[in-house]
Design an enzyme around this catalytic site. Structure first.
Site, PDB file in Angstrom:
ATOM      1  N   ASP A 191       0.849  -1.194   0.000  1.00  0.00           N
ATOM      2  CA  ASP A 191       0.000   0.000   0.000  1.00  0.00           C
ATOM      3  C   ASP A 191       0.883   1.242   0.000  1.00  0.00           C
ATOM      4  O   ASP A 191       1.801   1.364   0.823  1.00  0.00           O
ATOM      5  CB  ASP A 191      -0.904   0.036   1.234  1.00  0.00           C
ATOM      6  CG  ASP A 191      -2.206  -0.719   1.035  1.00  0.00           C
ATOM      7  OD1 ASP A 191      -2.442  -1.230  -0.079  1.00  0.00           O
ATOM      8  OD2 ASP A 191      -2.992  -0.804   2.001  1.00  0.00           O
ATOM      9  N   ARG A 239      -6.823  -4.658  -7.207  1.00  0.00           N
ATOM     10  CA  ARG A 239      -5.936  -3.564  -6.783  1.00  0.00           C
ATOM     11  C   ARG A 239      -4.523  -3.745  -7.343  1.00  0.00           C
ATOM     12  O   ARG A 239      -3.561  -3.948  -6.608  1.00  0.00           O
ATOM     13  CB  ARG A 239      -5.899  -3.424  -5.261  1.00  0.00           C
ATOM     14  CG  ARG A 239      -7.253  -3.141  -4.656  1.00  0.00           C
ATOM     15  CD  ARG A 239      -7.182  -2.862  -3.171  1.00  0.00           C
ATOM     16  NE  ARG A 239      -8.498  -2.578  -2.606  1.00  0.00           N
ATOM     17  CZ  ARG A 239      -8.728  -2.260  -1.346  1.00  0.00           C
ATOM     18  NH1 ARG A 239      -7.714  -2.168  -0.498  1.00  0.00           N
ATOM     19  NH2 ARG A 239      -9.953  -2.025  -0.909  1.00  0.00           N
TER      20      ARG A 239
END
Length: 374
Positions: A191, A239
């Site tokens: 992330d 993602r």
């Protein structure tokens, strides 16, 4: 583990005072990490030893905290947590509620490299907060505990100039009932958010991950430059990344087995998707779950050249009930701006044929060039 973060403004002031470094990462990052003059080299056999080494590098000889760190660090990690990884694999749905485990690099800008030895493994993450000039290489991260506590394998918050290179990150692409939205027990592989920018993610082998990575934490966290190159993604759900604004350049990656969606370009982000190999993929390039602020993409020299290739490479598309745009006509919807760094992509076919020899751990940080494609 839970930490209180300083304000983003304070972190940015700290980072702005540090000089830039100049490695060739093949992307927006330019850092050598701890590989600079005056670096102190340490060896760690456990997560705790890494934590202790970093804490010691943040104070002077009198124990007073030094802004940005007292000296650059090169940490070689030789620990092995295969027993914890194997136990987690046998109890997948029991990982969500466990305490997250991780090494936090916080307010460290002198330069730091964490590099695993061949055969090492980690059931803990590396969380980079309000720092810069960080390199993480040759680390094998498996089955992170603590999904409920945001237990990412790698998390980059408010930290510019970071290089994530030649790692392996893996779990199980599986949904466990009882977790939010029947979500998996595991958090993200990588992330990048809260103002982080100039990050390169390269030569990683990421597999069995449901939520691979964010580019931005929210619809207001939109300004960043990221490069993803020479990574292998297998059996992943979504993602790749979830892009909220900013610029993403993805080249020479291999995507095999996308079960939800791949690139999700939102909040007027722009993605250059170049010389990649896609196969066995559902919704590999899309914009969805974002009202009307869709992003755009430029498709360049991938193995897919038109919709006539979809059947050959097992590319399929779904249509959610919410507003969305799929690249199901395989046409560019925007133009990527000029790129500030030099790079030389190989062909998508070479990525398919050769990248597995270079991506991941135990490859001596080798890189794929056109000479290797012959």
């Amino acid at each position: 583990m839970k930490y209180l973060l300083p304000t983003a403004a304070a972190g940015l002031l700290l980072l702005a005072a540090q000089p830039a470094m100049a490695a060739n990462t093949g992307g927006y990052a330019t850092t050598d990490g701890g590989e600079v003059s005056g670096a102190v080299k340490k060896t760690a056999r456990s997560m705790k030893e890494i934590v202790d080494i970093i804490e010691a590098a943040q104070v002077d000889s009198k124990g007073k905290k030094v802004k940005g760190g007292a000296y650059p660090l090169i940490i070689t990690y030789s620990g092995n947590e295969d027993s914890l990884i194997k136990a987690a694999e046998k109890n997948i749905c029991g990982q969500w509620s466990k305490d997250a485990r991780g090494v936090q690099i916080k307010e460290f800008t002198k330069g730091i490299t964490i590099q695993g030895t061949n055969g090492s493994s980690a059931n803990f993450g590396v969380w980079i907060v309000n720092s810069s000039n960080v390199v993480v290489r040759n680390m094998r991260f498996g089955y992170m505990p603590g999904g409920a506590q945001d237990g990412d394998a790698i998390r980059i918050d408010n930290s510019p100039n970071v290089w994530i290179d030649h790692n392996e990150i893996f779990a199980k692409n599986f949904e466990c009932k009882g977790t939010p939205d029947n979500d998996t027990t595991f958090e993200s592989a990588v992330d990048i958010k809260k103002g982080s920018t100039n990050v390169t993610v390269s030569y990683n082998y990421i597999h069995g991950i449901k939520k691979v990575g964010l580019s931005g934490a929210s619809n207001t966290d939109t300004g960043r430059n990221l490069t993803y190159h020479h990574n292998i993604y297998r059996d992943v759900n979504s993602r790749l990344p979830l892009q909220r604004g900013g610029l993403v350049h993805a080249y020479n990656n291999l995507y095999d087995g996308i079960t939800g969606s791949g690139f999700n370009v939102r909040q007027k982000g722009i993605a250059l998707i170049e010389s990649n190999w896609f196969e066995n993929a559902l919704n590999p390039v899309t914009a969805r779950n974002d009202s009307s602020n869709f992003g755009t993409w430029e498709l360049r020299n991938n193995n897919i050249t038109s919709p006539s290739d979809f059947a050959k490479y097992k590319i399929t598309w779904g249509k959610p009930s919410s507003p969305h745009i799929n690249a199901d006509n395989w046409k560019s919807t925007g133009k990527f701006p000029s790129i500030s760094y030099k790079y030389t992509p190989v062909s998508a076919q070479c990525v398919k044929d050769k990248l597995a020899n270079y991506a991941g751990v135990g490859k001596n940080l080798a890189v794929l060039t056109a000479a290797n494609c012959k």
